[in-house]
Design a protein around this motif. Structure first.
Motif, PDB file in Angstrom:
ATOM      1  N   UNK A 291     -23.842 -38.996   2.218  1.00 26.24           N
ATOM      2  CA  UNK A 291     -24.311 -40.379   2.131  1.00 26.24           C
ATOM      3  C   UNK A 291     -23.283 -41.325   1.522  1.00 26.24           C
ATOM      4  N   UNK A 292     -22.124 -40.785   1.064  1.00 32.48           N
ATOM      5  CA  UNK A 292     -21.155 -41.638   0.378  1.00 32.48           C
ATOM      6  C   UNK A 292     -19.804 -41.697   1.101  1.00 32.48           C
ATOM      7  N   UNK A 293     -19.743 -41.168   2.312  1.00 40.02           N
ATOM      8  CA  UNK A 293     -18.457 -41.047   3.011  1.00 40.02           C
ATOM      9  C   UNK A 293     -17.750 -42.393   3.190  1.00 40.02           C
ATOM     10  N   UNK A 294     -18.530 -43.464   3.332  1.00 48.32           N
ATOM     11  CA  UNK A 294     -17.905 -44.777   3.577  1.00 48.32           C
ATOM     12  C   UNK A 294     -17.152 -45.306   2.360  1.00 48.32           C
ATOM     13  N   UNK A 295     -17.314 -44.675   1.208  1.00 52.56           N
ATOM     14  CA  UNK A 295     -16.573 -45.082   0.012  1.00 52.56           C
ATOM     15  C   UNK A 295     -15.243 -44.343  -0.133  1.00 52.56           C
ATOM     16  N   UNK A 296     -15.016 -43.351   0.702  1.00 55.22           N
ATOM     17  CA  UNK A 296     -13.880 -42.467   0.444  1.00 55.22           C
ATOM     18  C   UNK A 296     -12.527 -43.077   0.790  1.00 55.22           C
ATOM     19  N   UNK A 297     -11.568 -42.776  -0.081  1.00 58.36           N
ATOM     20  CA  UNK A 297     -10.181 -43.135   0.145  1.00 58.36           C
ATOM     21  C   UNK A 297      -9.430 -41.808   0.161  1.00 58.36           C
ATOM     22  N   UNK A 298      -8.523 -41.585   1.089  1.00 56.83           N
ATOM     23  CA  UNK A 298      -7.922 -40.250   1.102  1.00 56.83           C
ATOM     24  C   UNK A 298      -6.920 -40.107  -0.046  1.00 56.83           C
ATOM     25  N   UNK A 299      -6.555 -38.853  -0.287  1.00 56.53           N
ATOM     26  CA  UNK A 299      -5.741 -38.527  -1.448  1.00 56.53           C
ATOM     27  C   UNK A 299      -4.373 -39.204  -1.408  1.00 56.53           C
ATOM     28  N   UNK A 300      -3.785 -39.271  -0.223  1.00 52.74           N
ATOM     29  CA  UNK A 300      -2.463 -39.891  -0.091  1.00 52.74           C
ATOM     30  C   UNK A 300      -2.534 -41.371  -0.452  1.00 52.74           C
ATOM     31  N   UNK A 301      -3.564 -42.050   0.018  1.00 56.59           N
ATOM     32  CA  UNK A 301      -3.722 -43.470  -0.309  1.00 56.59           C
ATOM     33  C   UNK A 301      -3.946 -43.634  -1.819  1.00 56.59           C
ATOM     34  N   UNK A 302      -4.696 -42.727  -2.404  1.00 54.46           N
ATOM     35  CA  UNK A 302      -4.970 -42.806  -3.835  1.00 54.46           C
ATOM     36  C   UNK A 302      -3.692 -42.631  -4.651  1.00 54.46           C
ATOM     37  N   UNK A 303      -2.864 -41.697  -4.232  1.00 55.73           N
ATOM     38  CA  UNK A 303      -1.613 -41.441  -4.952  1.00 55.73           C
ATOM     39  C   UNK A 303      -0.692 -42.663  -4.859  1.00 55.73           C
ATOM     40  N   UNK A 304      -0.649 -43.271  -3.690  1.00 56.93           N
ATOM     41  CA  UNK A 304       0.175 -44.475  -3.503  1.00 56.93           C
ATOM     42  C   UNK A 304      -0.310 -45.614  -4.405  1.00 56.93           C
ATOM     43  N   UNK A 305      -1.613 -45.730  -4.483  1.00 55.14           N
ATOM     44  CA  UNK A 305      -2.224 -46.776  -5.303  1.00 55.14           C
ATOM     45  C   UNK A 305      -1.859 -46.578  -6.784  1.00 55.14           C
ATOM     46  N   UNK A 306      -1.933 -45.350  -7.241  1.00 55.85           N
ATOM     47  CA  UNK A 306      -1.613 -45.052  -8.636  1.00 55.85           C
ATOM     48  C   UNK A 306      -0.146 -45.327  -8.947  1.00 55.85           C
ATOM     49  N   UNK A 307       0.726 -45.045  -7.967  1.00 55.10           N
ATOM     50  CA  UNK A 307       2.150 -45.300  -8.171  1.00 55.10           C
ATOM     51  C   UNK A 307       2.363 -46.803  -8.355  1.00 55.10           C
ATOM     52  N   UNK A 308       1.665 -47.602  -7.574  1.00 59.13           N
ATOM     53  CA  UNK A 308       1.789 -49.064  -7.716  1.00 59.13           C
ATOM     54  C   UNK A 308       1.238 -49.522  -9.052  1.00 59.13           C
ATOM     55  N   UNK A 309       0.160 -48.892  -9.473  1.00 58.13           N
ATOM     56  CA  UNK A 309      -0.452 -49.262 -10.752  1.00 58.13           C
ATOM     57  C   UNK A 309       0.511 -48.974 -11.913  1.00 58.13           C
ATOM     58  N   UNK A 310       1.218 -47.853 -11.808  1.00 63.97           N
ATOM     59  CA  UNK A 310       2.159 -47.473 -12.877  1.00 63.97           C
ATOM     60  C   UNK A 310       3.275 -48.486 -13.032  1.00 63.97           C
ATOM     61  N   UNK A 311       3.659 -49.173 -11.963  1.00 58.07           N
ATOM     62  CA  UNK A 311       4.727 -50.163 -12.076  1.00 58.07           C
ATOM     63  C   UNK A 311       4.219 -51.419 -12.784  1.00 58.07           C
ATOM     64  N   UNK A 312       2.897 -51.601 -12.846  1.00 54.12           N
ATOM     65  CA  UNK A 312       2.353 -52.853 -13.373  1.00 54.12           C
ATOM     66  C   UNK A 312       1.838 -52.756 -14.793  1.00 54.12           C
ATOM     67  N   UNK A 313       1.527 -51.550 -15.252  1.00 52.30           N
ATOM     68  CA  UNK A 313       0.814 -51.410 -16.518  1.00 52.30           C
ATOM     69  C   UNK A 313       1.537 -50.468 -17.463  1.00 52.30           C
ATOM     70  N   UNK A 314       1.338 -50.668 -18.780  1.00 47.60           N
ATOM     71  CA  UNK A 314       1.817 -49.653 -19.727  1.00 47.60           C
ATOM     72  C   UNK A 314       1.074 -48.337 -19.456  1.00 47.60           C
TER      73      UNK A 314
END
Ligand SMILES: *Cc1c(COP(=O)(O)O)cnc(C)c1O
Ligand code: SF4
Length: 336
Positions: A291-314
């Motif tokens: 029932x929650x599949x429409x919320x899913x982001x795949x792992x590769x996209x998640x890793x990319x997102x975190x890498x971008x976050x690391x450039x912006x935040x302590x």
């Protein structure tokens, strides 16, 4: 039949607020001026997992905005009705970790006590939406068995109160429980996993803060916030009360498509949490619950997102990206 609140009984303000929460899809859709075309699917999906939204939380949503990130977390959608393969009713294997009704020991040194199946708000992506709470939550009278079990296992140093939402218990039984736990000498920390300070801030009462402040156990509250806009004035005040009571505050989020799946939104969330003395702890990949599949982001996209976050935040404002794998000894960090 047992009356849950006797007429004439002095209900706590948060109980009264909860009793006026939105439960019917037509109320939410009407209140926010949304397309009535959403209604049939919302009704159908709400029959599987009911809609529940406190009015104060709904007030933080934008009007006439079907993609509002707060609304998306609570509005039942047609997408919930299709279950793609791989999405199941017990994605994290919790049923296997049950020691006693309401007591789970999945990870070393920590035990999870599920106090109730109830929550103040129903998150559509909840991995426990199919969990058989009726059998598995510790009613106040049954907590005795769990306490005896905790007392007998000296390897446990931390008790995590969870649910559902442990703050759905009233202050009095909660104070009694905390007192009993504090009598167990090998316990050092008391952790609460709760969304109520965010979605029903009036739940953070003076009595609750007193119980936490005066306990021998070191209190940690892990709140659950997915988007900066959830931190309205009332939630900020509630977090300030907990912080004032000496509680260590952490946050966990779930990475959700359409809610917080951009580096900008995640950075804004971390910054807003820090203003409230809350550190980001975990960012969970969605558990693959039916029932929650429409919320899913795949792992590769998640890793990319975190890498971008690391450039912006302590570093201390970057949450740990984790996923839960049934049978593993801890939540698995997703490395890049
Ligand atoms: C997440 C979780 C915990 C706590 O894990 P931490 O990594 O210590 O935050 C404990 N028990 C269960 C069943 C959990 O799902
Ligand atoms: S608050 Fe937590 S347990 Fe309750 S519905 Fe939301 S995700 Fe599920």
């Amino acid at each position: 039949m047992l009356a849950r609140s006797e007429p004439g009984c002095q209900a706590m303000p948060w109980r009264r607020e909860l009793s006026t929460a939105l439960t019917r899809p037509e109320e939410l859709i009407g209140l926010l001026d949304l397309d009535p075309g959403l209604l049939p699917a919302a009704r159908a999906a709400a029959r599987k997992f009911g809609l529940l939204v406190p009015r104060g939380y709904a007030a933080l949503m934008a009007r006439s905005e079907p993609h509002d990130p707060l609304l998306r977390q609570v509005l039942p959608l047609a997408e919930e009705l299709h279950g793609p393969p791989g999405f199941t009713t017990d994605p994290v294997g919790e049923r296997a970790a049950v020691l006693l009704p309401g007591l789970l020991r999945k990870y070393q040194g920590r035990a999870l006590l599920l106090l109730t199946g109830a929550c103040a708000l129903h998150c559509r992506y909840c991995f426990r939406r199919h969990f058989p709470y009726a059998n598995d939550s510790a009613q106040p009278d049954r907590a005795a068995g769990a306490i005896a079990r905790l007392a007998a296992d000296a390897s446990i140093h931390e008790v995590i109160l969870s649910g559902g939402d442990p703050l759905m218990w009233d202050d009095e039984p909660l104070a009694v429980l905390i007192g009993r736990l504090a009598e167990i000498p090998h316990l050092q920390r008391l952790r609460l996993h709760t969304r109520l300070p965010i979605v029903l801030p009036s739940r953070v009462t003076a009595r609750l803060c007193h119980s936490l402040r005066t306990s021998r156990l070191r209190p940690i509250v892990v709140v659950h916030t997915n988007h900066a806009r959830e931190l309205g004035a009332a939630a900020r005040d509630a977090l300030a009360r907990l912080h004032g009571a000496g509680v260590m505050l952490l946050n966990q989020s779930v990475l959700l498509r359409g809610v917080n799946d951009s580096a900008g939104r995640l950075a804004a969330l971390s910054e807003a949490l820090f203003e409230c003395a809350v550190l980001p702890y975990y960012l969970h990949l969605l558990d693959r619950v039916l029932g929650a599949a429409h919320f899913e982001l795949d792992e590769t996209a998640a890793i990319r997102l975190l890498a971008r976050l690391r450039t912006r935040l302590p570093g201390y404002l970057v949450p740990r990206l984790v996923k839960e794998i049934a049978g593993e000894p801890y939540k698995i960090p997703i490395e890049r």
